[in-house]
Motif scaffolding. Sequence first.
Motif, PDB file in Angstrom:
ATOM      1  N   TYR A   2     -12.567   1.024 -79.860  1.00  0.00           N
ATOM      2  CA  TYR A   2     -12.955   1.181 -81.260  1.00  0.00           C
ATOM      3  C   TYR A   2     -13.048   2.664 -81.586  1.00  0.00           C
ATOM      4  CZ  TYR A   2     -14.258  -3.707 -80.878  1.00  0.00           C
ATOM      5  OH  TYR A   2     -14.235  -5.064 -80.690  1.00  0.00           O
ATOM      6  N   CYS A   3     -12.599   3.012 -82.772  1.00  0.00           N
ATOM      7  CA  CYS A   3     -12.689   4.403 -83.192  1.00  0.00           C
ATOM      8  C   CYS A   3     -14.138   4.707 -83.607  1.00  0.00           C
ATOM      9  CB  CYS A   3     -11.727   4.682 -84.339  1.00  0.00           C
ATOM     10  SG  CYS A   3     -12.135   3.854 -85.882  1.00  0.00           S
ATOM     11  N   TYR A   4     -14.410   5.959 -83.790  1.00  0.00           N
ATOM     12  CA  TYR A   4     -15.754   6.408 -84.147  1.00  0.00           C
ATOM     13  C   TYR A   4     -16.234   5.724 -85.428  1.00  0.00           C
ATOM     14  CZ  TYR A   4     -19.484   9.370 -85.895  1.00  0.00           C
ATOM     15  OH  TYR A   4     -20.673   9.809 -86.389  1.00  0.00           O
ATOM     16  N   GLN A   5     -15.381   5.654 -86.442  1.00  0.00           N
ATOM     17  CA  GLN A   5     -15.780   5.078 -87.724  1.00  0.00           C
ATOM     18  C   GLN A   5     -16.166   3.601 -87.580  1.00  0.00           C
ATOM     19  OE1 GLN A   5     -12.945   6.847 -87.301  1.00  0.00           O
ATOM     20  NE2 GLN A   5     -13.357   8.687 -88.498  1.00  0.00           N
ATOM     21  N   ASP A   6     -15.419   2.850 -86.756  1.00  0.00           N
ATOM     22  CA  ASP A   6     -15.739   1.436 -86.551  1.00  0.00           C
ATOM     23  C   ASP A   6     -17.084   1.278 -85.843  1.00  0.00           C
ATOM     24  OD1 ASP A   6     -13.347   0.677 -87.697  1.00  0.00           O
ATOM     25  OD2 ASP A   6     -12.314   0.430 -85.774  1.00  0.00           O
ATOM     26  N   ARG A   7     -17.329   2.112 -84.839  1.00  0.00           N
ATOM     27  CA  ARG A   7     -18.573   2.002 -84.084  1.00  0.00           C
ATOM     28  C   ARG A   7     -19.780   2.394 -84.927  1.00  0.00           C
ATOM     29  NH1 ARG A   7     -18.338   5.648 -79.632  1.00  0.00           N
ATOM     30  NH2 ARG A   7     -16.603   6.672 -80.643  1.00  0.00           N
ATOM     31  N   ILE A   8     -19.668   3.476 -85.699  1.00  0.00           N
ATOM     32  CA  ILE A   8     -20.809   3.916 -86.514  1.00  0.00           C
ATOM     33  C   ILE A   8     -21.076   2.913 -87.632  1.00  0.00           C
ATOM     34  CG2 ILE A   8     -19.649   5.431 -88.188  1.00  0.00           C
ATOM     35  CD1 ILE A   8     -22.841   6.342 -86.356  1.00  0.00           C
ATOM     36  N   ARG A   9     -20.015   2.340 -88.191  1.00  0.00           N
ATOM     37  CA  ARG A   9     -20.189   1.310 -89.227  1.00  0.00           C
ATOM     38  C   ARG A   9     -20.906   0.090 -88.649  1.00  0.00           C
ATOM     39  NH1 ARG A   9     -14.864  -0.529 -91.058  1.00  0.00           N
ATOM     40  NH2 ARG A   9     -15.091  -1.888 -89.298  1.00  0.00           N
ATOM     41  N   ALA A  10     -20.545  -0.296 -87.435  1.00  0.00           N
ATOM     42  CA  ALA A  10     -21.184  -1.437 -86.780  1.00  0.00           C
ATOM     43  C   ALA A  10     -22.662  -1.154 -86.523  1.00  0.00           C
ATOM     44  CB  ALA A  10     -20.463  -1.761 -85.468  1.00  0.00           C
ATOM     45  N   VAL A  11     -22.976   0.044 -86.050  1.00  0.00           N
ATOM     46  CA  VAL A  11     -24.377   0.394 -85.781  1.00  0.00           C
ATOM     47  C   VAL A  11     -25.180   0.426 -87.075  1.00  0.00           C
ATOM     48  CG1 VAL A  11     -25.904   2.249 -84.990  1.00  0.00           C
ATOM     49  CG2 VAL A  11     -23.910   1.615 -83.628  1.00  0.00           C
ATOM     50  N   GLU A  12     -24.632   1.005 -88.113  1.00  0.00           N
ATOM     51  CA  GLU A  12     -25.340   1.077 -89.393  1.00  0.00           C
ATOM     52  C   GLU A  12     -25.586  -0.325 -89.959  1.00  0.00           C
ATOM     53  OE1 GLU A  12     -22.849   3.749 -91.593  1.00  0.00           O
ATOM     54  OE2 GLU A  12     -23.835   5.523 -90.747  1.00  0.00           O
ATOM     55  N   LEU A  13     -24.601  -1.209 -89.839  1.00  0.00           N
ATOM     56  CA  LEU A  13     -24.775  -2.583 -90.308  1.00  0.00           C
ATOM     57  C   LEU A  13     -25.817  -3.309 -89.461  1.00  0.00           C
ATOM     58  CD1 LEU A  13     -23.927  -4.850 -92.225  1.00  0.00           C
ATOM     59  CD2 LEU A  13     -22.129  -5.433 -90.574  1.00  0.00           C
ATOM     60  N   TYR A  14     -25.796  -3.076 -88.158  1.00  0.00           N
ATOM     61  CA  TYR A  14     -26.771  -3.671 -87.232  1.00  0.00           C
ATOM     62  C   TYR A  14     -28.191  -3.278 -87.637  1.00  0.00           C
ATOM     63  CZ  TYR A  14     -28.984  -4.588 -82.654  1.00  0.00           C
ATOM     64  OH  TYR A  14     -29.790  -5.024 -81.637  1.00  0.00           O
ATOM     65  N   ILE A  15     -28.387  -2.016 -87.962  1.00  0.00           N
ATOM     66  CA  ILE A  15     -29.705  -1.533 -88.395  1.00  0.00           C
ATOM     67  C   ILE A  15     -30.072  -2.156 -89.743  1.00  0.00           C
ATOM     68  CG2 ILE A  15     -30.991   0.504 -89.137  1.00  0.00           C
ATOM     69  CD1 ILE A  15     -29.304   2.083 -87.021  1.00  0.00           C
ATOM     70  N   LYS A  16     -29.111  -2.182 -90.658  1.00  0.00           N
ATOM     71  CA  LYS A  16     -29.351  -2.726 -91.994  1.00  0.00           C
ATOM     72  C   LYS A  16     -29.738  -4.201 -91.944  1.00  0.00           C
ATOM     73  CE  LYS A  16     -26.930  -3.579 -96.339  1.00  0.00           C
ATOM     74  NZ  LYS A  16     -25.624  -3.493 -97.011  1.00  0.00           N
ATOM     75  N   LEU A  17     -29.163  -4.948 -91.010  1.00  0.00           N
ATOM     76  CA  LEU A  17     -29.453  -6.374 -90.889  1.00  0.00           C
ATOM     77  C   LEU A  17     -30.649  -6.653 -89.983  1.00  0.00           C
ATOM     78  CD1 LEU A  17     -25.818  -7.813 -90.658  1.00  0.00           C
ATOM     79  CD2 LEU A  17     -27.344  -7.790 -92.634  1.00  0.00           C
ATOM     80  N   GLY A  18     -31.462  -5.645 -89.751  1.00  0.00           N
ATOM     81  CA  GLY A  18     -32.696  -5.838 -88.991  1.00  0.00           C
ATOM     82  C   GLY A  18     -32.474  -6.000 -87.497  1.00  0.00           C
ATOM     83  N   LYS A  19     -31.454  -5.322 -86.969  1.00  0.00           N
ATOM     84  CA  LYS A  19     -31.106  -5.367 -85.539  1.00  0.00           C
ATOM     85  C   LYS A  19     -30.883  -6.799 -85.067  1.00  0.00           C
ATOM     86  CE  LYS A  19     -34.441  -2.308 -84.698  1.00  0.00           C
ATOM     87  NZ  LYS A  19     -35.447  -1.649 -83.897  1.00  0.00           N
ATOM     88  N   ARG A  20     -30.186  -7.554 -85.882  1.00  0.00           N
ATOM     89  CA  ARG A  20     -29.823  -8.926 -85.533  1.00  0.00           C
ATOM     90  C   ARG A  20     -28.346  -8.933 -85.152  1.00  0.00           C
ATOM     91  NH1 ARG A  20     -31.289 -11.435 -90.745  1.00  0.00           N
ATOM     92  NH2 ARG A  20     -30.221 -13.266 -89.943  1.00  0.00           N
ATOM     93  N   VAL A  21     -28.088  -9.292 -83.904  1.00  0.00           N
ATOM     94  CA  VAL A  21     -26.742  -9.182 -83.345  1.00  0.00           C
ATOM     95  C   VAL A  21     -25.758 -10.159 -83.979  1.00  0.00           C
ATOM     96  CG1 VAL A  21     -25.380  -9.413 -81.229  1.00  0.00           C
ATOM     97  CG2 VAL A  21     -27.592  -8.295 -81.148  1.00  0.00           C
ATOM     98  N   ARG A  22     -26.106 -11.417 -83.993  1.00  0.00           N
ATOM     99  CA  ARG A  22     -25.147 -12.433 -84.450  1.00  0.00           C
ATOM    100  C   ARG A  22     -24.711 -12.252 -85.902  1.00  0.00           C
ATOM    101  NH1 ARG A  22     -27.501 -16.933 -80.758  1.00  0.00           N
ATOM    102  NH2 ARG A  22     -26.216 -16.517 -78.937  1.00  0.00           N
ATOM    103  N   PRO A  23     -25.646 -12.008 -86.838  1.00  0.00           N
ATOM    104  CA  PRO A  23     -25.184 -11.775 -88.210  1.00  0.00           C
ATOM    105  C   PRO A  23     -24.278 -10.541 -88.328  1.00  0.00           C
ATOM    106  CG  PRO A  23     -27.519 -12.272 -88.212  1.00  0.00           C
ATOM    107  CD  PRO A  23     -27.102 -12.110 -86.777  1.00  0.00           C
ATOM    108  N   THR A  24     -24.575  -9.523 -87.527  1.00  0.00           N
ATOM    109  CA  THR A  24     -23.750  -8.307 -87.561  1.00  0.00           C
ATOM    110  C   THR A  24     -22.343  -8.619 -87.079  1.00  0.00           C
ATOM    111  OG1 THR A  24     -25.709  -6.965 -87.103  1.00  0.00           O
ATOM    112  CG2 THR A  24     -23.574  -5.924 -86.766  1.00  0.00           C
ATOM    113  N   ILE A  25     -22.247  -9.296 -85.947  1.00  0.00           N
ATOM    114  CA  ILE A  25     -20.925  -9.638 -85.402  1.00  0.00           C
ATOM    115  C   ILE A  25     -20.194 -10.592 -86.332  1.00  0.00           C
ATOM    116  CG2 ILE A  25     -19.765 -10.830 -83.495  1.00  0.00           C
ATOM    117  CD1 ILE A  25     -21.930  -9.648 -81.647  1.00  0.00           C
ATOM    118  N   ARG A  26     -20.913 -11.531 -86.914  1.00  0.00           N
ATOM    119  CA  ARG A  26     -20.295 -12.477 -87.839  1.00  0.00           C
ATOM    120  C   ARG A  26     -19.692 -11.756 -89.033  1.00  0.00           C
ATOM    121  NH1 ARG A  26     -24.588 -15.489 -89.510  1.00  0.00           N
ATOM    122  NH2 ARG A  26     -24.791 -16.244 -87.374  1.00  0.00           N
TER     123      ARG A  26
END
Length: 88
Positions: A2-26
């Motif tokens: 994964y490129c930097y932008q994909d990883r940082i976007r995933a982390v930011e979404l993970y934080i935004k969704l309350g550190k919930r893994v499954r909703p983030t991956i979904r």
Amino acid sequence: MYCYQDRIRAVELYIKLGKRVRPTIRQLGDPTENSLKGWYNAYLLKLNLSAGYAGREPKFSQAQKAAAIRIHVHGCGQAAHGAALDGP
């Protein structure tokens, strides 16, 4: 990978969704649970992610690689392989 932008976007979404893994991956459709948690932990250490991958130590030394090539080219028998590579 994964490129930097994909990883940082995933982390930011993970934080935004309350550190919930499954909703983030979904929502992203990717990455794996372990990748996401690893990126988040790396993010916590520096409040950023590295632009690339640090990699890992090579499994075999250059001398071992050269010996393996030399053995392969000269066509030694199976028993000679282990002894020449300092291993079983």
